[in-house]
Design an enzyme around this catalytic site. Structure first.
Site, PDB file in Angstrom:
ATOM      1  N   SER A  28       0.875  -1.254   0.025  1.00  0.00           N
ATOM      2  CA  SER A  28       0.010   0.203  -0.063  1.00  0.00           C
ATOM      3  C   SER A  28       0.830   1.197   0.009  1.00  0.00           C
ATOM      4  O   SER A  28       1.728   1.471   0.911  1.00  0.00           O
ATOM      5  CB  SER A  28      -0.913  -0.051   1.226  1.00  0.00           C
ATOM      6  OG  SER A  28      -1.466  -1.092   1.290  1.00  0.00           O
ATOM      7  N   HIS A  59      -3.829   1.433  -4.496  1.00  0.00           N
ATOM      8  CA  HIS A  59      -3.150   0.045  -4.875  1.00  0.00           C
ATOM      9  C   HIS A  59      -3.505   0.151  -6.793  1.00  0.00           C
ATOM     10  O   HIS A  59      -4.644   0.259  -7.076  1.00  0.00           O
ATOM     11  CB  HIS A  59      -3.805  -1.205  -4.531  1.00  0.00           C
ATOM     12  CG  HIS A  59      -3.586  -1.238  -3.195  1.00  0.00           C
ATOM     13  ND1 HIS A  59      -3.873  -2.544  -2.659  1.00  0.00           N
ATOM     14  CD2 HIS A  59      -3.386  -0.542  -2.309  1.00  0.00           C
ATOM     15  CE1 HIS A  59      -3.559  -2.480  -1.158  1.00  0.00           C
ATOM     16  NE2 HIS A  59      -3.404  -1.312  -0.920  1.00  0.00           N
ATOM     17  N   HIS A  81      -5.397  -8.406  -1.523  1.00  0.00           N
ATOM     18  CA  HIS A  81      -5.500  -8.782  -0.124  1.00  0.00           C
ATOM     19  C   HIS A  81      -6.621  -9.586  -0.102  1.00  0.00           C
ATOM     20  O   HIS A  81      -7.770 -10.024  -0.846  1.00  0.00           O
ATOM     21  CB  HIS A  81      -5.749  -7.595   0.609  1.00  0.00           C
ATOM     22  CG  HIS A  81      -4.808  -6.580   0.604  1.00  0.00           C
ATOM     23  ND1 HIS A  81      -4.590  -5.511  -0.316  1.00  0.00           N
ATOM     24  CD2 HIS A  81      -3.567  -6.374   1.547  1.00  0.00           C
ATOM     25  CE1 HIS A  81      -3.511  -4.832  -0.002  1.00  0.00           C
ATOM     26  NE2 HIS A  81      -2.958  -5.446   1.097  1.00  0.00           N
ATOM     27  N   TYR A  83      -8.480  -9.796   2.173  1.00  0.00           N
ATOM     28  CA  TYR A  83      -9.796  -9.192   2.721  1.00  0.00           C
ATOM     29  C   TYR A  83     -10.798  -8.894   1.757  1.00  0.00           C
ATOM     30  O   TYR A  83     -11.784  -8.427   1.955  1.00  0.00           O
ATOM     31  CB  TYR A  83      -9.408  -8.028   3.871  1.00  0.00           C
ATOM     32  CG  TYR A  83      -8.640  -6.993   3.332  1.00  0.00           C
ATOM     33  CD1 TYR A  83      -9.146  -6.180   2.205  1.00  0.00           C
ATOM     34  CD2 TYR A  83      -7.315  -6.728   3.548  1.00  0.00           C
ATOM     35  CE1 TYR A  83      -8.329  -5.205   1.862  1.00  0.00           C
ATOM     36  CE2 TYR A  83      -6.451  -5.870   3.494  1.00  0.00           C
ATOM     37  CZ  TYR A  83      -7.047  -4.958   2.330  1.00  0.00           C
ATOM     38  OH  TYR A  83      -6.344  -3.956   1.820  1.00  0.00           O
ATOM     39  N   GLU A  84     -10.266  -8.985   0.482  1.00  0.00           N
ATOM     40  CA  GLU A  84     -11.099  -8.426  -0.585  1.00  0.00           C
ATOM     41  C   GLU A  84     -12.150  -9.519  -1.122  1.00  0.00           C
ATOM     42  O   GLU A  84     -12.973  -9.332  -1.824  1.00  0.00           O
ATOM     43  CB  GLU A  84     -10.107  -8.163  -1.983  1.00  0.00           C
ATOM     44  CG  GLU A  84      -9.540  -6.830  -1.766  1.00  0.00           C
ATOM     45  CD  GLU A  84      -8.463  -6.486  -2.791  1.00  0.00           C
ATOM     46  OE1 GLU A  84      -8.896  -6.237  -3.788  1.00  0.00           O
ATOM     47  OE2 GLU A  84      -7.274  -6.158  -2.526  1.00  0.00           O
ATOM     48  N   ALA A 111       2.885  -1.980   4.212  1.00  0.00           N
ATOM     49  CA  ALA A 111       2.625  -0.919   5.205  1.00  0.00           C
ATOM     50  C   ALA A 111       1.760  -1.672   6.436  1.00  0.00           C
ATOM     51  O   ALA A 111       0.878  -2.674   6.411  1.00  0.00           O
ATOM     52  CB  ALA A 111       1.389   0.095   4.804  1.00  0.00           C
ATOM     53  N   MET A 203      -1.956  -7.011   7.137  1.00  0.00           N
ATOM     54  CA  MET A 203      -2.995  -7.978   6.465  1.00  0.00           C
ATOM     55  C   MET A 203      -2.673  -8.490   5.337  1.00  0.00           C
ATOM     56  O   MET A 203      -3.419  -8.561   4.442  1.00  0.00           O
ATOM     57  CB  MET A 203      -4.145  -6.965   6.171  1.00  0.00           C
ATOM     58  CG  MET A 203      -4.677  -6.044   7.519  1.00  0.00           C
ATOM     59  SD  MET A 203      -6.133  -5.220   7.003  1.00  0.00           S
ATOM     60  CE  MET A 203      -6.319  -4.078   8.140  1.00  0.00           C
ATOM     61  N   SER A 204      -1.356  -8.721   5.025  1.00  0.00           N
ATOM     62  CA  SER A 204      -0.938  -9.207   3.836  1.00  0.00           C
ATOM     63  C   SER A 204       0.478  -9.937   3.824  1.00  0.00           C
ATOM     64  O   SER A 204       0.529 -10.555   5.031  1.00  0.00           O
ATOM     65  CB  SER A 204      -0.524  -7.975   2.767  1.00  0.00           C
ATOM     66  OG  SER A 204       0.715  -7.336   3.237  1.00  0.00           O
ATOM     67  N   ASN A 227       1.829   3.385  11.056  1.00  0.00           N
ATOM     68  CA  ASN A 227       0.944   4.111  12.199  1.00  0.00           C
ATOM     69  C   ASN A 227       1.437   3.053  13.475  1.00  0.00           C
ATOM     70  O   ASN A 227       1.940   2.119  13.333  1.00  0.00           O
ATOM     71  CB  ASN A 227      -0.371   4.042  11.974  1.00  0.00           C
ATOM     72  CG  ASN A 227      -0.807   2.585  11.616  1.00  0.00           C
ATOM     73  OD1 ASN A 227      -0.864   2.136  10.366  1.00  0.00           O
ATOM     74  ND2 ASN A 227      -1.309   1.783  12.520  1.00  0.00           N
ATOM     75  N   HIS A 239      -7.009   4.822   6.971  1.00  0.00           N
ATOM     76  CA  HIS A 239      -6.396   4.356   5.593  1.00  0.00           C
ATOM     77  C   HIS A 239      -5.474   5.394   5.241  1.00  0.00           C
ATOM     78  O   HIS A 239      -4.555   5.529   4.693  1.00  0.00           O
ATOM     79  CB  HIS A 239      -7.505   3.693   4.857  1.00  0.00           C
ATOM     80  CG  HIS A 239      -6.618   2.960   3.299  1.00  0.00           C
ATOM     81  ND1 HIS A 239      -5.951   2.264   3.517  1.00  0.00           N
ATOM     82  CD2 HIS A 239      -7.058   3.647   2.338  1.00  0.00           C
ATOM     83  CE1 HIS A 239      -5.353   1.922   2.244  1.00  0.00           C
ATOM     84  NE2 HIS A 239      -6.162   2.626   1.738  1.00  0.00           N
TER      85      HIS A 239
HETATM   86  N1  HPA Z   1      -2.909  -2.895  11.288  1.00  0.00           N
HETATM   87  C1  HPA Z   1      -2.992  -3.756  10.136  1.00  0.00           C
HETATM   88  N2  HPA Z   1      -2.698  -3.586   8.866  1.00  0.00           N
HETATM   89  C2  HPA Z   1      -2.034  -2.304   8.699  1.00  0.00           C
HETATM   90  C3  HPA Z   1      -1.838  -1.381   9.968  1.00  0.00           C
HETATM   91  C4  HPA Z   1      -2.464  -1.587  11.057  1.00  0.00           C
HETATM   92  O1  HPA Z   1      -2.437  -0.932  12.071  1.00  0.00           O
HETATM   93  N3  HPA Z   1      -1.230  -0.244   9.353  1.00  0.00           N
HETATM   94  C5  HPA Z   1      -0.951  -0.288   8.027  1.00  0.00           C
HETATM   95  N4  HPA Z   1      -1.643  -1.728   7.870  1.00  0.00           N
END
Ligand code: HPA
Length: 266
Positions: A28, A59, A81, A83-84, A111, A203-204, A227, A239
């Site tokens: 990302s 993306h 991903h 989650y898609e 990320a 998540m990847s 973050n 996001h």
């Molecule tokens: N959690 C999960 N996936 C992420 C995060 C997070 O804090 N930041 C960027 N991708």
């Protein structure tokens, strides 16, 4: 699966002019590296037979192939991903195709949220290991009891550390905890991730790393901390914040990856 892989690989072969040695998956907001290739060819995911299509903002969803720092590189600018809503087999299909095209090394980036309180947003972390909480596995259905002791190549991790030292970059090293998403973790989940030895949440990456190991491809994993994970600062996650941090910290990520590619032995 094999037929579909060959069909997609044949289509890409007819478009790209190189036999790639290195594959790169750009997470990302990290797609900018794909703008630095020479003599590059771009192919949209949606034009490649059997390729899944990305629907997430930030993306791009294209394959970029060309020369980068003296190497023949194929990159996915954007990934699909879990989650898609697609299966693990579907989201890792592009990696199968890159393997069919001959890549021997894979640099996979993402990320992620910082769980380790020594991290700050903008940090880059070498993934040294992972914990799979996605509740699934890309090898399901074709059981292969592959060893993941060195899923993240020690040689490539040392190379990345050496390059970072040359660049005066404070590169961290950590364990990536993968959740399926798309909701971010709760503070309690983040606390658990820390207690069980996690440094980053995301998540990847894990599906691709498992399949790459199955296919005999050596992997380097890099996370950009965008973050601090939920509950650490008390701020809410967004996001937009994730994308903003990647924009700010993208240059050092690109310099690091470029130099790693220059120095990788293929
Ligand atoms: N959690 C999960 N996936 C992420 C995060 C997070 O804090 N930041 C960027 N991708």
């Amino acid at each position: 699966m094999r037929d579909k892989t060959l069909k997609a690989a044949d289509y890409l072969k007819s478009k790209i002019k190189i036999s790639p040695e290195i594959g790169v998956i750009l997470g990302s907001g990290l797609g900018g590296l794909a703008d630095e290739f020479d003599e590059e060819v771009r192919v949209k995911f949606k034009d490649i037979p059997h390729f899944p299509e990305s629907s997430v903002k930030g993306h791009k969803g294209e394959i970029v192939a060309g020369n980068l720092c003296g190497k023949k590189v194929i990159a996915m600018a954007g990934r699909i991903h879990f989650y898609e809503g697609l299966s693990m087999a579907e989201i890792t299909f592009p990696l199968r195709v890159m393997a069919e095209l001959g890549i021997e090394k894979l640099i996979v980036s993402n990320a992620g949220g910082g769980v380790n309180e020594n991290y700050v947003p903008g940090d880059i972390v070498i993934i040294k290991d992972h914990i799979n909480f996605m509740g699934d596995n890309p090898l399901k259905g074709a059981p292969d009891f592959i060893d993941l002791t060195t899923a993240y190549s020690p040689a490539l991790r040392s190379l990345a550390s050496a390059v970072a030292r040359e660049q005066d970059l404070d590169l961290k090293s950590g364990v990536y905890v993968a959740n399926s998403g798309p909701s971010y973790e709760t503070p309690a989940e983040v606390k658990m991730a820390r207690i069980i030895g996690g440094d980053i949440v995301g998540m990847s990456t894990v599906p691709e790393v498992i399949l790459a190991n199955r296919l005999g491809i050596e992997v380097l994993g890099l996370s950009m901390i965008t973050n601090m994970a939920a509950g650490i600062t008390g701020e809410k996650l967004s996001h937009e914040e994730v994308i903003e941090t990647t924009v700010i910290a993208q240059e050092k990520f690109k310099s690091l990856v470029r130099e790693i590619i220059r120095k990788i032995k293929v």
